[in-house]
Design a protein around this motif. Sequence first.
Motif, PDB file in Angstrom:
ATOM      1  N   THR A 119       2.105   2.832  -9.374  1.00 32.76           N
ATOM      2  CA  THR A 119       1.178   2.567  -8.279  1.00 32.76           C
ATOM      3  C   THR A 119       1.352   1.120  -7.838  1.00 32.76           C
ATOM      4  OG1 THR A 119      -0.410   4.147  -9.212  1.00 32.76           O
ATOM      5  CG2 THR A 119      -1.231   2.624  -7.537  1.00 32.76           C
ATOM      6  N   TYR A 120       1.423   0.916  -6.529  1.00 31.10           N
ATOM      7  CA  TYR A 120       1.629  -0.416  -5.970  1.00 31.10           C
ATOM      8  C   TYR A 120       0.353  -0.877  -5.273  1.00 31.10           C
ATOM      9  CZ  TYR A 120       6.577   0.624  -6.708  1.00 31.10           C
ATOM     10  OH  TYR A 120       7.787   0.964  -7.273  1.00 31.10           O
ATOM     11  N   TYR A 121      -0.077  -2.099  -5.596  1.00 33.23           N
ATOM     12  CA  TYR A 121      -1.267  -2.681  -4.988  1.00 33.23           C
ATOM     13  C   TYR A 121      -0.842  -3.899  -4.160  1.00 33.23           C
ATOM     14  CZ  TYR A 121      -3.701   0.187  -8.449  1.00 33.23           C
ATOM     15  OH  TYR A 121      -4.151   1.241  -9.210  1.00 33.23           O
ATOM     16  N   TYR A 122      -1.102  -3.826  -2.854  1.00 33.96           N
ATOM     17  CA  TYR A 122      -0.689  -4.883  -1.937  1.00 33.96           C
ATOM     18  C   TYR A 122      -1.907  -5.706  -1.503  1.00 33.96           C
ATOM     19  CZ  TYR A 122       3.317  -1.701  -1.456  1.00 33.96           C
ATOM     20  OH  TYR A 122       4.387  -0.867  -1.697  1.00 33.96           O
ATOM     21  N   ASN A 123      -1.792  -7.023  -1.633  1.00 39.59           N
ATOM     22  CA  ASN A 123      -2.832  -7.932  -1.158  1.00 39.59           C
ATOM     23  C   ASN A 123      -2.184  -9.224  -0.683  1.00 39.59           C
ATOM     24  OD1 ASN A 123      -5.582  -6.687  -1.795  1.00 39.59           O
ATOM     25  ND2 ASN A 123      -4.614  -6.562  -3.808  1.00 39.59           N
ATOM     26  N   LYS A 145       5.611   2.392   4.029  1.00 35.32           N
ATOM     27  CA  LYS A 145       6.986   2.185   3.567  1.00 35.32           C
ATOM     28  C   LYS A 145       8.010   2.885   4.453  1.00 35.32           C
ATOM     29  CE  LYS A 145       6.717   5.940   0.126  1.00 35.32           C
ATOM     30  NZ  LYS A 145       5.307   6.306   0.395  1.00 35.32           N
ATOM     31  N   ARG A 146       7.592   3.899   5.199  1.00 35.97           N
ATOM     32  CA  ARG A 146       8.538   4.594   6.084  1.00 35.97           C
ATOM     33  C   ARG A 146       8.795   3.785   7.353  1.00 35.97           C
ATOM     34  NH1 ARG A 146       5.443   8.684   3.821  1.00 35.97           N
ATOM     35  NH2 ARG A 146       6.641  10.299   2.720  1.00 35.97           N
ATOM     36  N   GLN A 147       7.734   3.254   7.932  1.00 36.80           N
ATOM     37  CA  GLN A 147       7.868   2.480   9.157  1.00 36.80           C
ATOM     38  C   GLN A 147       8.164   1.003   8.900  1.00 36.80           C
ATOM     39  OE1 GLN A 147       7.821   3.864  12.184  1.00 36.80           O
ATOM     40  NE2 GLN A 147       7.478   5.899  11.282  1.00 36.80           N
ATOM     41  N   ARG A 148       8.072   0.600   7.637  1.00 41.49           N
ATOM     42  CA  ARG A 148       8.251  -0.811   7.276  1.00 41.49           C
ATOM     43  C   ARG A 148       7.264  -1.692   8.046  1.00 41.49           C
ATOM     44  NH1 ARG A 148      11.524  -2.348   2.843  1.00 41.49           N
ATOM     45  NH2 ARG A 148      13.314  -0.959   2.704  1.00 41.49           N
ATOM     46  N   SER A 149       6.028  -1.228   8.149  1.00 40.20           N
ATOM     47  CA  SER A 149       5.001  -1.973   8.866  1.00 40.20           C
ATOM     48  C   SER A 149       3.782  -2.130   7.965  1.00 40.20           C
ATOM     49  CB  SER A 149       4.610  -1.253  10.156  1.00 40.20           C
ATOM     50  OG  SER A 149       4.067   0.026   9.873  1.00 40.20           O
ATOM     51  N   TYR A 150       2.928  -3.080   8.303  1.00 43.65           N
ATOM     52  CA  TYR A 150       1.751  -3.314   7.474  1.00 43.65           C
ATOM     53  C   TYR A 150       0.579  -3.773   8.333  1.00 43.65           C
ATOM     54  CZ  TYR A 150       3.101  -8.270   7.836  1.00 43.65           C
ATOM     55  OH  TYR A 150       3.431  -9.514   8.305  1.00 43.65           O
ATOM     56  N   GLN A 151      -0.619  -3.553   7.796  1.00 43.20           N
ATOM     57  CA  GLN A 151      -1.844  -3.988   8.438  1.00 43.20           C
ATOM     58  C   GLN A 151      -2.674  -4.765   7.422  1.00 43.20           C
ATOM     59  OE1 GLN A 151      -2.582  -3.606  11.662  1.00 43.20           O
ATOM     60  NE2 GLN A 151      -0.670  -2.467  12.029  1.00 43.20           N
ATOM     61  N   LEU A 152      -3.294  -5.831   7.877  1.00 46.35           N
ATOM     62  CA  LEU A 152      -4.136  -6.648   7.013  1.00 46.35           C
ATOM     63  C   LEU A 152      -5.601  -6.300   7.236  1.00 46.35           C
ATOM     64  CD1 LEU A 152      -2.365 -10.104   7.458  1.00 46.35           C
ATOM     65  CD2 LEU A 152      -2.135  -8.507   5.549  1.00 46.35           C
ATOM     66  N   GLY A 153      -6.341  -6.209   6.132  1.00 44.17           N
ATOM     67  CA  GLY A 153      -7.751  -5.863   6.215  1.00 44.17           C
ATOM     68  C   GLY A 153      -8.641  -7.088   6.364  1.00 44.17           C
ATOM     69  N   SER A 166      13.162  -2.216  -3.347  1.00 43.09           N
ATOM     70  CA  SER A 166      13.195  -0.818  -2.910  1.00 43.09           C
ATOM     71  C   SER A 166      12.302  -0.692  -1.682  1.00 43.09           C
ATOM     72  CB  SER A 166      12.708   0.106  -4.035  1.00 43.09           C
ATOM     73  OG  SER A 166      11.319  -0.077  -4.266  1.00 43.09           O
ATOM     74  N   LYS A 167      12.098   0.532  -1.228  1.00 38.92           N
ATOM     75  CA  LYS A 167      11.281   0.757  -0.028  1.00 38.92           C
ATOM     76  C   LYS A 167       9.819   0.390  -0.245  1.00 38.92           C
ATOM     77  CE  LYS A 167      10.573   5.633  -1.256  1.00 38.92           C
ATOM     78  NZ  LYS A 167      10.783   7.040  -0.836  1.00 38.92           N
ATOM     79  N   TYR A 168       9.413   0.208  -1.487  1.00 40.64           N
ATOM     80  CA  TYR A 168       8.022  -0.141  -1.772  1.00 40.64           C
ATOM     81  C   TYR A 168       7.767  -1.646  -1.669  1.00 40.64           C
ATOM     82  CZ  TYR A 168       7.840   4.621  -3.560  1.00 40.64           C
ATOM     83  OH  TYR A 168       7.913   5.988  -3.673  1.00 40.64           O
ATOM     84  N   TYR A 169       8.813  -2.413  -1.453  1.00 40.18           N
ATOM     85  CA  TYR A 169       8.686  -3.870  -1.375  1.00 40.18           C
ATOM     86  C   TYR A 169       8.868  -4.301   0.080  1.00 40.18           C
ATOM     87  CZ  TYR A 169       9.124  -3.834  -6.461  1.00 40.18           C
ATOM     88  OH  TYR A 169       8.926  -3.603  -7.797  1.00 40.18           O
ATOM     89  N   PRO A 170       7.826  -4.809   0.725  1.00 41.92           N
ATOM     90  CA  PRO A 170       7.890  -5.046   2.173  1.00 41.92           C
ATOM     91  C   PRO A 170       8.590  -6.328   2.608  1.00 41.92           C
ATOM     92  CG  PRO A 170       5.697  -5.549   1.350  1.00 41.92           C
ATOM     93  CD  PRO A 170       6.467  -4.994   0.193  1.00 41.92           C
TER      94      PRO A 170
END
Length: 278
Positions: A87-91, A109-117, A167-171
Amino acid sequence: MAFKIGSLLFILIFGSFLLARIYAVGPLVWLKRAALRGRALEGADRRELVARVQQLLPQANDGNVIFSLHRENSSSGGSKVTVISTTYYYNVFVVDGDFLWVLPMAYDKRQRSYQLGTPVRFSASDVRQVRLTGTHGKTLTFHFLLELDGRKLELAMALTPYCFRLSKYYPFTLLQEEACKKARQTAERMAFIACNLSASELEKGRLKDECGNYALYAVCASVFGLMCTPTESLIPVLACFAISLILFGVMLSKKQVPKVSAVLVILAAVGSYLMMRP
């Protein structure tokens, strides 16, 4: 002979892949780490991340923004089949004086995009427990138990000076050494104020956890040695058990004595010896 060599290569490749996939260590990881160093130095991912954070926290800058990726492995299944999942936790953390801001991050991970909360601020007065794990020069992780608005929250802040896309889990592929140093100093102050834990006491707990990993790697090496035994070649077998002994030496140099792991390695060595007897 060709079959034996092929079997040995398969074992080594499979072992390297397994170490990279589950524990993020091994030759495959080292090669990729070196290959992506140039991209990290360019700083494109770093600049984009800092700019995105500044839209939510204007005080953010290159020296106080930390991307944190915390991995947790878990196993499930019965006695015959065991499934290991990660399990990966991103902050994203921002150091702000004696405070820390945490911004939850949703990563596709598919789109290689991220959103910040929405940013959440906490200080030593919100901290109930702190412990430190990880390895110097790679990733040090502060595990906080917080109490915010009457609710308890477990939060891990992974300080990785050099992040890269394993890997794909690392942005990201980026460098953040200065920010990690600043975050570590702030976290250590919080631990001392909230829990009366000095930096040396945190380090003592980290060392125990680190040597536990060395013990695990030593057992894995001995298992590979046992698997190599049918090739009837002493070199790979001895190499694997030599790695186990080296890891035990590292543990002893850090004043940690291997116990259960030493028993398992000895059993593997005995099994290998019995298999090689004529």
